[in-house]
Each structure stands twice: as structure tokens, then as C-alpha cells.
Motif scaffolding. Structure first.
Motif, PDB file in Angstrom:
ATOM      1  N   TRP A   1       1.261  -5.357  -1.450  1.00 11.11           N
ATOM      2  CA  TRP A   1       1.221  -5.871  -2.825  1.00 11.11           C
ATOM      3  C   TRP A   1       0.071  -5.288  -3.638  1.00 11.11           C
ATOM      4  CZ3 TRP A   1       1.596  -8.886   1.589  1.00 11.11           C
ATOM      5  CH2 TRP A   1       0.383  -9.238   2.185  1.00 11.11           C
ATOM      6  N   LYS A   2      -0.769  -4.453  -3.038  1.00 18.90           N
ATOM      7  CA  LYS A   2      -1.840  -3.781  -3.783  1.00 18.90           C
ATOM      8  C   LYS A   2      -1.319  -2.438  -4.292  1.00 18.90           C
ATOM      9  CE  LYS A   2      -5.889  -2.112  -5.106  1.00 18.90           C
ATOM     10  NZ  LYS A   2      -5.388  -0.821  -5.615  1.00 18.90           N
ATOM     11  N   ALA A   3      -1.527  -2.171  -5.577  1.00 23.85           N
ATOM     12  CA  ALA A   3      -1.076  -0.912  -6.167  1.00 23.85           C
ATOM     13  C   ALA A   3      -1.780   0.269  -5.507  1.00 23.85           C
ATOM     14  CB  ALA A   3      -1.347  -0.908  -7.670  1.00 23.85           C
ATOM     15  N   PRO A   4      -1.049   1.295  -5.087  1.00 27.64           N
ATOM     16  CA  PRO A   4      -1.672   2.483  -4.487  1.00 27.64           C
ATOM     17  C   PRO A   4      -2.242   3.398  -5.566  1.00 27.64           C
ATOM     18  CG  PRO A   4       0.696   2.756  -4.537  1.00 27.64           C
ATOM     19  CD  PRO A   4       0.420   1.372  -5.078  1.00 27.64           C
ATOM     20  N   ALA A   5      -3.248   2.925  -6.260  1.00 24.39           N
ATOM     21  CA  ALA A   5      -3.846   3.665  -7.376  1.00 24.39           C
ATOM     22  C   ALA A   5      -5.336   3.381  -7.440  1.00 24.39           C
ATOM     23  CB  ALA A   5      -3.164   3.293  -8.688  1.00 24.39           C
ATOM     24  N   ASN A   6      -6.038   4.179  -8.248  1.00 24.05           N
ATOM     25  CA  ASN A   6      -7.503   4.136  -8.313  1.00 24.05           C
ATOM     26  C   ASN A   6      -8.079   4.367  -6.922  1.00 24.05           C
ATOM     27  OD1 ASN A   6     -10.032   3.993  -9.386  1.00 24.05           O
ATOM     28  ND2 ASN A   6      -9.954   1.825  -9.920  1.00 24.05           N
ATOM     29  N   VAL A   7      -7.447   5.287  -6.216  1.00 23.14           N
ATOM     30  CA  VAL A   7      -7.859   5.663  -4.862  1.00 23.14           C
ATOM     31  C   VAL A   7      -8.051   7.172  -4.848  1.00 23.14           C
ATOM     32  CG1 VAL A   7      -7.213   5.667  -2.430  1.00 23.14           C
ATOM     33  CG2 VAL A   7      -6.529   3.765  -3.887  1.00 23.14           C
ATOM     34  N   SER A   8      -9.095   7.640  -4.211  1.00 19.21           N
ATOM     35  CA  SER A   8      -9.349   9.082  -4.168  1.00 19.21           C
ATOM     36  C   SER A   8      -8.503   9.741  -3.091  1.00 19.21           C
ATOM     37  CB  SER A   8     -10.833   9.357  -3.909  1.00 19.21           C
ATOM     38  OG  SER A   8     -11.223   8.824  -2.667  1.00 19.21           O
ATOM     39  N   LEU A   9      -8.203  11.009  -3.318  1.00 19.63           N
ATOM     40  CA  LEU A   9      -7.437  11.804  -2.367  1.00 19.63           C
ATOM     41  C   LEU A   9      -8.395  12.594  -1.484  1.00 19.63           C
ATOM     42  CD1 LEU A   9      -4.541  13.183  -4.610  1.00 19.63           C
ATOM     43  CD2 LEU A   9      -4.475  11.276  -3.014  1.00 19.63           C
ATOM     44  N   SER A  10      -8.166  12.536  -0.189  1.00 18.84           N
ATOM     45  CA  SER A  10      -8.995  13.277   0.759  1.00 18.84           C
ATOM     46  C   SER A  10      -8.449  14.687   0.941  1.00 18.84           C
ATOM     47  CB  SER A  10      -9.029  12.559   2.110  1.00 18.84           C
ATOM     48  OG  SER A  10      -9.564  11.257   1.985  1.00 18.84           O
TER      49      SER A  10
ATOM     50  N   PHE B   1      -1.821  12.947   7.114  1.00 16.23           N
ATOM     51  CA  PHE B   1      -2.733  12.324   8.073  1.00 16.23           C
ATOM     52  C   PHE B   1      -4.171  12.324   7.556  1.00 16.23           C
ATOM     53  CE2 PHE B   1       0.717  13.270  11.155  1.00 16.23           C
ATOM     54  CZ  PHE B   1       0.859  11.995  11.684  1.00 16.23           C
ATOM     55  N   GLU B   2      -4.556  13.326   6.792  1.00 18.34           N
ATOM     56  CA  GLU B   2      -5.904  13.363   6.225  1.00 18.34           C
ATOM     57  C   GLU B   2      -6.138  12.210   5.251  1.00 18.34           C
ATOM     58  OE1 GLU B   2      -8.612  15.324   6.562  1.00 18.34           O
ATOM     59  OE2 GLU B   2      -7.737  16.484   8.200  1.00 18.34           O
ATOM     60  N   ASN B   3      -5.077  11.715   4.630  1.00 23.41           N
ATOM     61  CA  ASN B   3      -5.212  10.659   3.630  1.00 23.41           C
ATOM     62  C   ASN B   3      -4.866   9.276   4.169  1.00 23.41           C
ATOM     63  OD1 ASN B   3      -5.806  11.646   0.656  1.00 23.41           O
ATOM     64  ND2 ASN B   3      -4.625  13.266   1.674  1.00 23.41           N
ATOM     65  N   GLY B   4      -4.933   9.104   5.460  1.00 21.32           N
ATOM     66  CA  GLY B   4      -4.747   7.773   6.033  1.00 21.32           C
ATOM     67  C   GLY B   4      -3.389   7.534   6.641  1.00 21.32           C
ATOM     68  N   GLY B   5      -2.618   8.585   6.837  1.00 22.32           N
ATOM     69  CA  GLY B   5      -1.284   8.425   7.399  1.00 22.32           C
ATOM     70  C   GLY B   5      -1.296   7.915   8.817  1.00 22.32           C
ATOM     71  N   GLY B   6      -0.201   7.311   9.227  1.00 18.26           N
ATOM     72  CA  GLY B   6      -0.056   6.749  10.564  1.00 18.26           C
ATOM     73  C   GLY B   6       1.329   7.025  11.113  1.00 18.26           C
ATOM     74  N   PRO B   7       1.990   6.014  11.679  1.00 17.21           N
ATOM     75  CA  PRO B   7       3.339   6.222  12.212  1.00 17.21           C
ATOM     76  C   PRO B   7       4.293   6.747  11.148  1.00 17.21           C
ATOM     77  CG  PRO B   7       2.463   4.119  12.943  1.00 17.21           C
ATOM     78  CD  PRO B   7       1.497   4.649  11.921  1.00 17.21           C
TER      79      PRO B   7
ATOM     80  N   VAL C   1      -3.557   2.054   1.908  1.00 14.26           N
ATOM     81  CA  VAL C   1      -3.693   0.860   1.072  1.00 14.26           C
ATOM     82  C   VAL C   1      -2.935  -0.307   1.688  1.00 14.26           C
ATOM     83  CG1 VAL C   1      -3.150  -0.134  -1.186  1.00 14.26           C
ATOM     84  CG2 VAL C   1      -4.102   2.165  -1.044  1.00 14.26           C
ATOM     85  N   ASP C   2      -1.749  -0.051   2.215  1.00 12.55           N
ATOM     86  CA  ASP C   2      -0.981  -1.118   2.866  1.00 12.55           C
ATOM     87  C   ASP C   2      -1.742  -1.710   4.043  1.00 12.55           C
ATOM     88  OD1 ASP C   2       0.983  -0.570   1.057  1.00 12.55           O
ATOM     89  OD2 ASP C   2       2.576  -0.243   2.531  1.00 12.55           O
ATOM     90  N   ASN C   3      -2.364  -0.847   4.836  1.00 11.92           N
ATOM     91  CA  ASN C   3      -3.078  -1.326   6.023  1.00 11.92           C
ATOM     92  C   ASN C   3      -4.349  -2.089   5.659  1.00 11.92           C
ATOM     93  OD1 ASN C   3      -1.155  -0.193   7.724  1.00 11.92           O
ATOM     94  ND2 ASN C   3      -2.267   1.730   7.928  1.00 11.92           N
TER      95      ASN C   3
END
Length: 550
Positions: free
Chosen positions: A381-390, A140-146, A374-376
């Protein structure tokens, strides 16, 4: 067909002007399997039942909170002052989480040791180190949802392969989940962990075919060494089946999920309190005794000093004695812990080590959150990369550019996605491949997940035409429906191509996708070709000198 007209009058006939449309299915709905404090609602057990929820508050109400992990504190007889790496994990100290023999012999796999005044102390989990709750918080800290939660037991049950594998069975009836994550798989023995991960691959790629498995590397807090290489062990044991339905991430991460106020002297096992008391007496009481012994009787200043020192000694001795008391109120416990943190650097060091171990987590849950975010924001279709971790301080292992080469590109094709720390950027996800890294079709995670989304969306829309007449009208209607859906995906950047015609092709018809025999057998065949978006994984910029022109 209009109703027969038998009575004179005006009859209204409504006709649909537009074909049915395909609706994009949810792409980021992870399912987590693990141990929870409880699993019930209104007295009814939820064990082994997938439960959909969308917030941490819902999780707390149904499955409870964090476990109370206690740690043993003991003198390290073989250590006189060498301090172990801060990134050492508590995983191998679990009864059910024994590392491979090679790992047990490695220096970095020994229980963590802190050094206090020249003496080494071992700080090891005494109770089961259940990490599922902290993993959910990291999600949830990293953008989680359902998400879906499958509880396979409470904090009194052992880690068992069959129990965790049984959690997958309940997910067979659920069509919505798109990812499977079992953070506590790494708490099993290494062979059992691999067996469970293979079961996850078979579930995703063999049984369901509509979801991917996010895997952790066993002993992923360790670096790659000649005597034990966790990456090599993983690649050797995971097999070759359904690799395109999974992605693995390395290394584990140091997080801030467990805060200072969540760790206290109560995390020290009762049997180890005497060791803590002895240490505090040496640190707090012994210096006072030494100073008292130096005072001169009859000296006014020394007498006044003696009174103050004896008051301090009485207070300190009271704190130390209270550590073994069982009848303290919550307020008294909190006051005692605050006093010890303020007075004793040694106690602060022990608490910091406990917090460090509790905050060392495998990255799969964080990646499920990142993928959801990233999906939201950008689309599946966007790679889940080059993203920082919270809520992540740093990776447990620092990976250099050269060291990542073998992780990303290997002759066996089993690509491992790196989590790396960059100066002024934080901790980033630096890989977007599936385990089938040598496949031109399924090399990238976003490609596999985009195809799953397209397949499931069109499949659900096509169910409306089951048992419709297998004739040209039905074919044209279904082709139009799929064309409209893919056009909307293309407009949002989900398909490559400058025009819809170059982005996708839908074919259906007699002599095109079907034979007369197919129609006699009740088969309607549709062929869909799509140009999927792939990431710019490698960017090459060429520099060349040119002649001066002026």
C-alpha cells in the motif's frame, strides 16, 4: 460430528475454537521474459518454461551470463568533429529495432559519434544487443528478490514478436507472479513493441486480473521533440484497454551495471580492428616517427634518444599487431588491453563509449526491484515513488518540473511516471500512477496492487468453503475470517480510517447480499468494501502574513 458411542468408556471430542484465517499472498513476484545465454537444467531445456528463482547466482547457473556484444568502429564521413550526445542509444542500429521514420531523421536518433583528433567515428553494435541479463542484474541491484524467468531463446535467436508474446502463455498457469516485465520489448520494431505491450496489458487485465505490467517507452532515451515525441507515440498507439493494470516509466537510465573490466578491445568487431589499428598508429607511432626524423645522426644524446624511441616504437607496434591475433591467451589479452588503456586516450574514449551504450537500459527491471523493496519494507500500500535508483548514474533525459506536468496529468489520462535527477539526492522515481491516470478508482499503482493482494488473499482463503452448506453458520464463519484478515491489514497501515469500522465493511447474508434464488442456484455472495490508502501526491502549504501583536 462425534463418532457414535456404542462401547462404555471415555470419548474425546476436539472442536476448533478459531475460524480459518486468510493469509496475505506475495505481492512482489515479477516475471521476466527475454533472451538468455542458455536455458537448461541437467540437460533438460527450460525454454518457454517459467522458472522461479531468488538470486542472481541461481540465474547464472540456469540461464548463463552476459552476451559478448561487439561494436563496429568506422569513420563518419559526414562528421569532421561534432560530437553526438552521450545519451544516444544503440537501439536503432539493431536490425530488428528500427525506430520510426521521424526518429530516424532526428539528430539525436543517429548512431552515436565520438570525435578523436578532429575525426568523427561511429560506434555501433555489430551483434545483437541483448540486454536481458543486464536488466536482471539491475533488478537485483534495486532490491529484487524471488522472481520468474521465461527464456524465449538464446543469443543466437533474433528478436521476434511471436517468440516474446509466446513467453506470456507459459505464465497463464502460474498464479504467483504479480508483475510482468519484458525489457527487450524495446528491441523490436516500434509497431511490434506496441503490439507486445498491448498483449501484456491483455494478459494482466483481461486474462489473469491478478498482476500488473511494467512498461518501457520505446525510444525512451530520446527527449521530446517536435519532429518526434516518444511519449506522444506511445500514448497514441497503446490503446485504451486495461490501462489500470499497468504503469509506464520514462526516460531510460544510464547505469553502472557494466563495469570497466567487462569492456575491452574484444568488444570491437574483427572487421573494425583495422580502423582501430590505423587510429592507434596515428596516435602512438606517428609522433615517434616525427621525433625520430628530427634527431641528428652522430649526436650522442640524439643517438641515445633514438634507441629509446625505437624501443617504444617496437613495443607500440607489437601492441597494435596483437590486436588482430587470434591465438592470444586470456592473460595476454588482459595485458594488452591494460597497456592500450594506459597508453592511448583514443582507445579509452572508444571503450568508454562502448560501456556507455551497454549501460543505457530501460527502467522497467529497476522499477520491479524498487517495487519489491518497498513492498518488503513498507507494504504493497506504499507508493513505489520518492525512492532512489541504485546502480543508476542519471536519467538519459533530464526532466524539469514543468516538463513533468504533461507526463503526470494529461487529458487522455495516460500518465507516464517520471524518473528524475535531483541535486544532492540522486536519481529518484517521481511518479506513482497507472496508465489510467484520470480514473479516481485506479489512478494510483499502489491502489491497483493493494486490491489485487486483497482479492487474491481472500479468494484463496474462500476456496476452503466451496461446497460447504450455504447457511448462516458458513456465512458467519467466512465473514469473521475476512474481518480478521482486513483488521490485520488495517493495523499495519494498509487501509485508511481511524477504526476498523471506518476502514472496511464485510456484508453477507440472505436479504443482504443474496436472494433465495441465489441460494437455490448454489451462489454465496459476499460484499467487501475497503477504504484504500492513496499517496499525498500534491502537498500544498499556505503562507499568509499576520498582524504584529507585540
Amino acid at each position: 460430528m462425534a463418532a457414535p458411542m456404542k462401547t462404555p468408556g471415555v470419548y474425546i471430542v476436539e472442536k476448533d475454537a478459531f475460524p480459518n484465517s486468510a493469509v496475505e499472498v506475495a505481492t512482489a513476484v515479477p516475471a521476466f521474459i527475454g533472451h538468455t545465454e542458455k536455458a537448461e537444467i541437467k540437460g533438460k531445456s527450460l525454454t518457454n518454461q517459467p522458472v522461479r528463482l531468488s538470486s542472481l547466482a541461481e540465474y547464472l547457473s540456469l540461464f548463463g551470463g552476459a552476451p559478448k556484444t561487439t561494436f563496429s568502429l568506422s569513420k563518419n564521413a559526414g562528421s569532421s568533429g561534432a560530437s553526438a550526445s552521450a545519451s544516444a542509444s544503440s537501439a536503432d542500429s539493431e536490425e530488428g529495432s528500427e525506430a520510426a521514420p521521424a526518429a530516424a531523421s532526428a539528430a539525436s536518433a543517429t548512431p552515436p559519434t565520438i570525435t578523436i583528433k578532429g575525426q568523427g567515428y561511429d560506434v555501433d553494435p555489430k551483434t545483437k544487443d541483448y540486454l536481458f541479463f543486464n536488466a536482471i542484474r539491475l533488478f537485483f541491484e534495486n532490491g529484487g528478490g524471488p522472481c520468474y524467468i521465461v527464456s524465449v531463446g538464446d543469443y543466437n535467436t533474433d528478436y521476434e514478436l511471436d517468440r516474446m508474446r509466446g513467453g506470456l502463455n507459459g505464465l497463464i498457469r502460474e498464479q504467483e507472479p504479480t508483475m510482468i516485465i519484458i525489457p527487450e520489448a524495446i528491441k523490436l520494431k516500434e509497431p511490434d513493441c506496441i503490439t507486445l505491450q498491448q498483449a501484456m496489458l491483455a494478459h494482466c487485465g483481461g486474462k489473469m486480473k491478478n498482476r500488473v505490467a511494467i512498461l518501457d517507452i520505446y525510444n525512451g532515451y530520446l527527449g521530446r521533440q517536435p519532429d518526434y515525441d516518444p511519449i506522444a507515440e506511445f500514448r497514441n498507439n497503446i490503446g485504451v484497454n486495461y490501462l489500470d493494470f499497468s504503469a509506464a516509466y520514462y526516460p531510460w537510465v544510464h547505469t553502472t551495471i557494466v563495469q570497466d573490466n567487462a569492456v575491452s578491445y574484444e568488444n570491437v568487431d574483427k572487421e573494425s580492428i583495422s580502423v582501430l589499428q590505423e587510429l592507434l598508429k596515428t596516435e602512438l607511432i606517428a609522433p615517434l616517427d616525427d621525433e625520430l626524423g628530427k634527431l641528428k645522426p652522430g649526436d650522442a644524446e640524439d643517438d641515445a634518444r633514438k634507441v629509446k624511441l625505437e624501443e617504444l616504437k617496437t613495443a607500440y607496434d607489437g601492441y597494435i599487431t596483437q590486436l588482430s591475433a587470434d591465438d592470444l591467451t586470456d592473460v595476454q589479452k588482459s595485458s594488452l588491453n591494460k597497456a592500450l588503456l594506459q597508453l592511448s586516450p583514443s582507445f579509452r574514449q572508444i571503450v568508454a563509449e562502448i560501456k556507455l551504450q551497454l549501460n543505457l537500459l530501460p527502467p522497467s527491471a529497476a522499477m520491479a526491484g524498487v517495487i519489491t523493496m518497498v513492498d518488503n519494507e513498507r507494504g504493497v500500500w506504499k507508493a513505489p515513488a520518492n525512492v532512489s535508483l541504485s546502480s543508476v548514474v542519471q536519467p538519459a533525459v533530464d526532466i524539469t518540473h514543468d516538463e513533468q506536468e504533461d507526463l503526470n496529468v494529461t487529458p487522455q489520462g495516460k500518465s507516464i511516471n517520471a524518473i528524475r535527477s535531483f541535486i544532492s539526492e540522486g536519481t529518484l522515481v517521481w511518479g506513482a500512477r497507472t496508465l489510467d491516470g484520470n480514473s479516481l478508482d485506479w489512478r494510483y499503482l499502489q491502489v491497483r496492487r493493494t486490491i489485487i493482494m486483497l482479492e487474491e488473499s481472500i479468494k484463496l482463503a474462500a476456496k476452503a468453503y466451496v461446497f460447504e452448506n450455504n447457511v448462516a453458520n458458513t456465512w458467519v464463519t467466512m465473514k469473521g475470517m475476512i474481518n480478521n484478515f482486513l483488521t490485520s491489514i488495517w493495523k499495519r497501515g494498509g487501509l485508511a480510517g481511524t477504526t476498523p469500522e471506518s476502514a472496511f465493511l464485510v456484508s453477507v447474508g440472505l436479504g443482504e447480499t443474496m436472494t433465495p434464488e441465489d441460494i437455490l442456484e448454489g451462489i454465496l455472495r459476499i460484499t467487501v468494501k475497503v477504504a484504500l490508502v492513496r499517496p499525498a501526491e500534491f502537498i500544498e502549504i499556505t503562507f499568509q502574513q499576520k498582524m504584529q501583536e507585540s
